[in-house]
Design a protein around this motif. Structure first.
Motif, PDB file in Angstrom:
ATOM      1  N   HIS A   3       0.847  -1.191   0.000  1.00  0.00           N
ATOM      2  CA  HIS A   3       0.000   0.000   0.000  1.00  0.00           C
ATOM      3  C   HIS A   3       0.879   1.236   0.000  1.00  0.00           C
ATOM      4  O   HIS A   3       1.789   1.353   0.819  1.00  0.00           O
ATOM      5  CB  HIS A   3      -0.908   0.031   1.239  1.00  0.00           C
ATOM      6  CG  HIS A   3      -1.889  -1.098   1.273  1.00  0.00           C
ATOM      7  ND1 HIS A   3      -2.983  -1.134   0.450  1.00  0.00           N
ATOM      8  CD2 HIS A   3      -1.934  -2.229   2.009  1.00  0.00           C
ATOM      9  CE1 HIS A   3      -3.668  -2.239   0.692  1.00  0.00           C
ATOM     10  NE2 HIS A   3      -3.042  -2.929   1.634  1.00  0.00           N
ATOM     11  N   THR A   5       1.733   5.011   0.791  1.00  0.00           N
ATOM     12  CA  THR A   5       1.323   5.952   1.829  1.00  0.00           C
ATOM     13  C   THR A   5       0.911   7.259   1.191  1.00  0.00           C
ATOM     14  O   THR A   5       1.202   7.528   0.026  1.00  0.00           O
ATOM     15  CB  THR A   5       2.473   6.210   2.823  1.00  0.00           C
ATOM     16  OG1 THR A   5       3.533   6.871   2.127  1.00  0.00           O
ATOM     17  CG2 THR A   5       2.962   4.927   3.459  1.00  0.00           C
ATOM     18  N   SER A   6       0.265   8.088   1.970  1.00  0.00           N
ATOM     19  CA  SER A   6      -0.154   9.401   1.482  1.00  0.00           C
ATOM     20  C   SER A   6       1.047  10.225   1.052  1.00  0.00           C
ATOM     21  O   SER A   6       1.000  10.910   0.039  1.00  0.00           O
ATOM     22  CB  SER A   6      -0.941  10.127   2.567  1.00  0.00           C
ATOM     23  OG  SER A   6      -1.308  11.405   2.127  1.00  0.00           O
ATOM     24  N   SER A   7       2.146  10.156   1.804  1.00  0.00           N
ATOM     25  CA  SER A   7       3.316  10.949   1.434  1.00  0.00           C
ATOM     26  C   SER A   7       3.942  10.415   0.150  1.00  0.00           C
ATOM     27  O   SER A   7       4.476  11.181  -0.637  1.00  0.00           O
ATOM     28  CB  SER A   7       4.327  11.016   2.573  1.00  0.00           C
ATOM     29  OG  SER A   7       5.206   9.952   2.570  1.00  0.00           O
ATOM     30  N   ASP A   9       2.182   9.112  -2.313  1.00  0.00           N
ATOM     31  CA  ASP A   9       1.277   9.636  -3.335  1.00  0.00           C
ATOM     32  C   ASP A   9       1.556  11.112  -3.601  1.00  0.00           C
ATOM     33  O   ASP A   9       1.563  11.548  -4.749  1.00  0.00           O
ATOM     34  CB  ASP A   9      -0.185   9.465  -2.920  1.00  0.00           C
ATOM     35  CG  ASP A   9      -0.628   8.013  -2.914  1.00  0.00           C
ATOM     36  OD1 ASP A   9       0.044   7.162  -3.538  1.00  0.00           O
ATOM     37  OD2 ASP A   9      -1.655   7.721  -2.268  1.00  0.00           O
ATOM     38  N   ASP A  10       1.781  11.880  -2.547  1.00  0.00           N
ATOM     39  CA  ASP A  10       2.075  13.307  -2.692  1.00  0.00           C
ATOM     40  C   ASP A  10       3.372  13.518  -3.470  1.00  0.00           C
ATOM     41  O   ASP A  10       3.447  14.383  -4.346  1.00  0.00           O
ATOM     42  CB  ASP A  10       2.184  13.995  -1.329  1.00  0.00           C
ATOM     43  CG  ASP A  10       0.856  14.083  -0.606  1.00  0.00           C
ATOM     44  OD1 ASP A  10      -0.200  13.863  -1.240  1.00  0.00           O
ATOM     45  OD2 ASP A  10       0.873  14.368   0.606  1.00  0.00           O
ATOM     46  N   SER A  13       2.808  12.714  -7.105  1.00  0.00           N
ATOM     47  CA  SER A  13       2.022  13.778  -7.730  1.00  0.00           C
ATOM     48  C   SER A  13       2.890  15.000  -8.008  1.00  0.00           C
ATOM     49  O   SER A  13       2.775  15.620  -9.062  1.00  0.00           O
ATOM     50  CB  SER A  13       0.847  14.181  -6.844  1.00  0.00           C
ATOM     51  OG  SER A  13      -0.087  13.144  -6.770  1.00  0.00           O
TER      52      SER A  13
END
Length: 67
Positions: A3, A5-7, A9-10, A13
């Motif tokens: 999975h 992590t949000s960081s 993904d950031d 991006s």
């Protein structure tokens, strides 16, 4: 199964946004300096955005806001 992590993904991006900006700037045939002037940014800020290093800008902007 992995999975992201949000960081993660950031960061991904930020890199994609930077790549899109750099590609469009090159397509238009303008230099970093010209684009920075149009956007009213320092060339070093634009370069770090294009390189996906947004954290570099966040720290500098925060420091300038305090001054």
């Amino acid at each position: 199964m992995t999975h992201a992590t949000s960081s993660d993904d950031d960061a991904a991006s930020a890199i994609r946004v930077g790549q899109i900006l750099a590609a469009e700037r090159v397509r238009l045939g303008i230099s970093v300096q010209e684009a920075a002037d149009m956007l009213r940014l320092r060339p070093s800020y634009l370069e770090s955005i294009e390189d996906g290093r947004l954290e570099d800008n966040a720290e500098r902007i925060a420091q300038q806001a305090v001054e």
